[in-house]
Design an enzyme around this catalytic site. Sequence first.
Site, PDB file in Angstrom:
ATOM      1  N   ARG A 169       0.848  -1.194   0.000  1.00  0.00           N
ATOM      2  CA  ARG A 169       0.000   0.000   0.000  1.00  0.00           C
ATOM      3  C   ARG A 169       0.885   1.246   0.000  1.00  0.00           C
ATOM      4  NH1 ARG A 169      -5.034   1.347   4.093  1.00  0.00           N
ATOM      5  NH2 ARG A 169      -3.439   1.222   5.722  1.00  0.00           N
ATOM      6  N   ASP A 449      -4.271   3.149  13.970  1.00  0.00           N
ATOM      7  CA  ASP A 449      -3.423   3.752  12.949  1.00  0.00           C
ATOM      8  C   ASP A 449      -3.939   5.156  12.689  1.00  0.00           C
ATOM      9  OD1 ASP A 449      -5.600   3.568  11.235  1.00  0.00           O
ATOM     10  OD2 ASP A 449      -4.681   2.137   9.873  1.00  0.00           O
TER      11      ASP A 449
END
Length: 535
Positions: A169, A449
């Site tokens: 990613r 996150d």
Amino acid sequence: MSDTPTLALPAGVVVKGALQPGFEQILTTEALAFVADLHRRFNETRKRLLTLRAERQKRFDAGETPDFLAETKHIREGDWTVAPIPADLLDRRVEITGPVDRKMIVNALNSGAKVFMADFEDASSPVWANMIEGQINLRARWAGKIDFTDATNGKDYKLKDKPAVLIIRPRGWHLPERHIIIDGEEASGSLVDFGLYVFHNAKAALAAGSGPYFYLPKLESHLEARLWNDVFVAAQSALGLKTGTIKATVLIETLPAAFEMDEILYELREHMAGLNCGRWDYIFSFIKKLARNKAYVLPDRSQVVMSKAFLRAYSLLLIKTCHKRGAFAMGGMAAQIPVKNNPEANAAAFAKVKADKEREAGDGHDGTWVAHPDLVPVAMEVFNRLMPQANQLDKKRDDVSIGAKDLLEVHQGTRTEEGFRENIRVGVQYIEAWLRGRGAVPIYNMMEDAATAEISRAQIWQFCQYGVDLEGGIKADAALFKRCLPEEMERVKGELGAENYGNGRFPEAIALFETLSLAPNFEDFLTVPAYAKLN
């Protein structure tokens, strides 16, 4: 003699980041020239699309709400499917995600999950060393040299046979990489992460029976998907790869993207592997996009659950849309982590994960995400039981009918002072860790996150903007925030210990969190102003 490497830079490229031994393996003349070519061809389009985001936000701020696009109705109603998906991506029942440090990569590849998403984005703090060391580690994986011994404890980390399939990613379109300057301009974090990885590893991954696979974050429109498709085509041409070699899974984690799922699949149809329910970012995006509209104030984060309201609607629509087009519909993240020294709390956390995964498998998702290796068996058991075949592409969900109203339905629930205070504690602690270079942070038995920190400050901003009445008759406003902030930081100091707290970057984190939470205008991403404070 110094061990600091020197670089032979292509014309127009400047590397401002500090160089450490091994960085020259990644920042080669050829690799940087490849990234510079992508920048020169696509950066103007990237900037134009970011301008379009800002213009669209102004319309939302003025009261407009998202809807399906009239001009692309023919795509939604058309009879088309995506290109065939590679063999090693046909069974994705459990995927694990995490940052790109060496220990995480080996443990995740060995975790028993089908896929590991190595994350340069929300699970990594984009410190220059983190980004380049991540590229070194991933190159080592394909070179068969990822094994290492931890210098601190002497423990050996070795890659097992049949490791998880690797998907990368890169950073979103909005994030720069200020340590690489091309023709006087900061490079795009997206193009740097993608370009360096695909240049160094595409052919090695193919030779190993896999391929260059990517997760694409934060897309807000099919035009942004088209840009990625153009980047893929250019990269494949430059590297001598067949068109369609690169495969992408797109995270549907912004509110506008939920109204353009067909169109995003269509733009990337030669390179498409599926869509994913990026639930935490999606909640953040829902708050952000409708932040100026009082009708869309959410209850406490803990009550914004996948089984209800707009989250339920978007996950079902994602399954239906993907399966109609031959693409995979991936479920969302289980952020729970094992609760040490508390068997009851641990059992409750695992039971929550199990129920969530049963909902996903029962609805028709083809796989799901976990953040911790100990949750791989929990999710795997559910999908093995409810999805004995490789995937559920045959589950078309023609019974599902989702309209714009469903995608905008607000969760019912309470807004509490405890929820308000928890947002403060989670948001500040996450930002503090991020400033120290850590992007995936265990806080209160959840792996947080950047997305969860974004929810925290977005909710506080929205509550304070509207003076929301909390349970017990307390009004959420700037005065409450300023009273709660030092009290909650004292609590955090008690939880962490005064020494750990004092050695951290809490003053900077508190100042940034307060500025963002009380700003007159909503800052798009906290990671943008925070990035200026990183090395």
